[in-house]
Design a protein around this motif. Sequence first.
Motif, PDB file in Angstrom:
ATOM      1  N   ALA A 194       0.858  -1.212  -0.003  1.00  0.00           N
ATOM      2  CA  ALA A 194       0.071   0.060  -0.057  1.00  0.00           C
ATOM      3  C   ALA A 194       0.840   1.267  -0.054  1.00  0.00           C
ATOM      4  N   ALA A 210      -2.537   6.436   2.743  1.00  0.00           N
ATOM      5  CA  ALA A 210      -2.667   4.912   2.474  1.00  0.00           C
ATOM      6  C   ALA A 210      -2.386   3.953   3.545  1.00  0.00           C
ATOM      7  N   PHE A 231      -5.757   1.748   4.478  1.00  0.00           N
ATOM      8  CA  PHE A 231      -5.778   0.096   4.248  1.00  0.00           C
ATOM      9  C   PHE A 231      -6.200  -0.522   5.414  1.00  0.00           C
ATOM     10  N   ALA A 287      -4.789  -3.842  -1.538  1.00  0.00           N
ATOM     11  CA  ALA A 287      -3.533  -2.994  -1.047  1.00  0.00           C
ATOM     12  C   ALA A 287      -2.936  -1.839  -2.302  1.00  0.00           C
ATOM     13  N   GLY A 343      -3.635   2.078  -2.237  1.00  0.00           N
ATOM     14  CA  GLY A 343      -2.470   3.003  -2.159  1.00  0.00           C
ATOM     15  C   GLY A 343      -2.459   3.823  -3.272  1.00  0.00           C
TER      16      GLY A 343
END
Length: 338
Positions: free
Chosen positions: A249, A289, A293, A314, A318
């Motif tokens: 990510a 991120a 996440f 991920a 990201g």
Amino acid sequence: MANPEFKMDEQLVDARSDQIAYKLTVSNPDSQPVRLLSVHPRVPVGASVLEITDSSLAQANLQKAKLLDELNRLLRQYLWVTSAAFRQEWIEQQKESVKQLLSVVGFLSVYLQLIFSLSSFQARMKREFESFSFNISSAADARSAYEKWMAASTEHDAVRTLFDEKTKQLERVEERMDESERPGLTSIAPGGFFTATYVMKFERRALEPRKYQVGFDATYSQAGASPQSSSVATTVQISPYPLSLCLVAVLSAFLGVFVRLSVNAQSEPFIEMLRLAQSGQVLVGPIVALVFFNVYEYTSIGKGVNMSVSWRSALLIGALSGLAHERILSALKAFIGA
């Protein structure tokens, strides 16, 4: 005559955890009591049972289960130590097989297999060692094992004496138990139920989720009938290692920042990236991120998107955090109520 009803439920479900608790419930809808003889969790390769909490068994049953576990371990260790000739021959055969595989033809394939399926290789070797055992499920089994492998031996007197005393202790425990409970776990009264909670731990993969099938096999008997078997099972998906997914990510967030700079008609996106790095602004996307996440399934965006926890999710989160971290920040503010 109605059969017992078997049901298993997940307790405190967490999509990102590698430990899951399963509650097994056995109900008796019949007007006659049902004798539950045994319950065995069907644990797949790569999983293990961490804890068993049984709310239905009496203290004698709990003591019996503990003694059975100790006797099984003692017998397995004793047989392994006293069977040196068999063990040495087995090891020699394994060495010979490895030599053949490590020839010019098999060298590359063996190492590729070990690299890409090391966990499977370890699990297979573990099953090979665990198969060298005799399962003790009652005092009669323990006494039979003692007479077969230990009584006539003159080796390891302390272990033999300990095994014999534990067997006598198990015999006394079974004598104190009610007739309905002696051959099995417990007796379920009409309209009653038996419950047990099993906490299991599962192995993860690096980037992809891993699916397991978990179940329980049980045997029971009813009045005037021979023992019968029943089972219940479910499928569980275990998320990959959190650290590896967080790295994906964060790295993909840097790519998202670079794409955003390129799309915004920056003449020199690399120089702009360096400028953002010097000012610290380039870290906004990766930090967003990392945070988003790990909590996205609890936000309004995550609830609207049915996406499993994997390297793909991920990568997507990201990249989106790098491209549009302002909107992601807005979603996080809504999540915390700011």
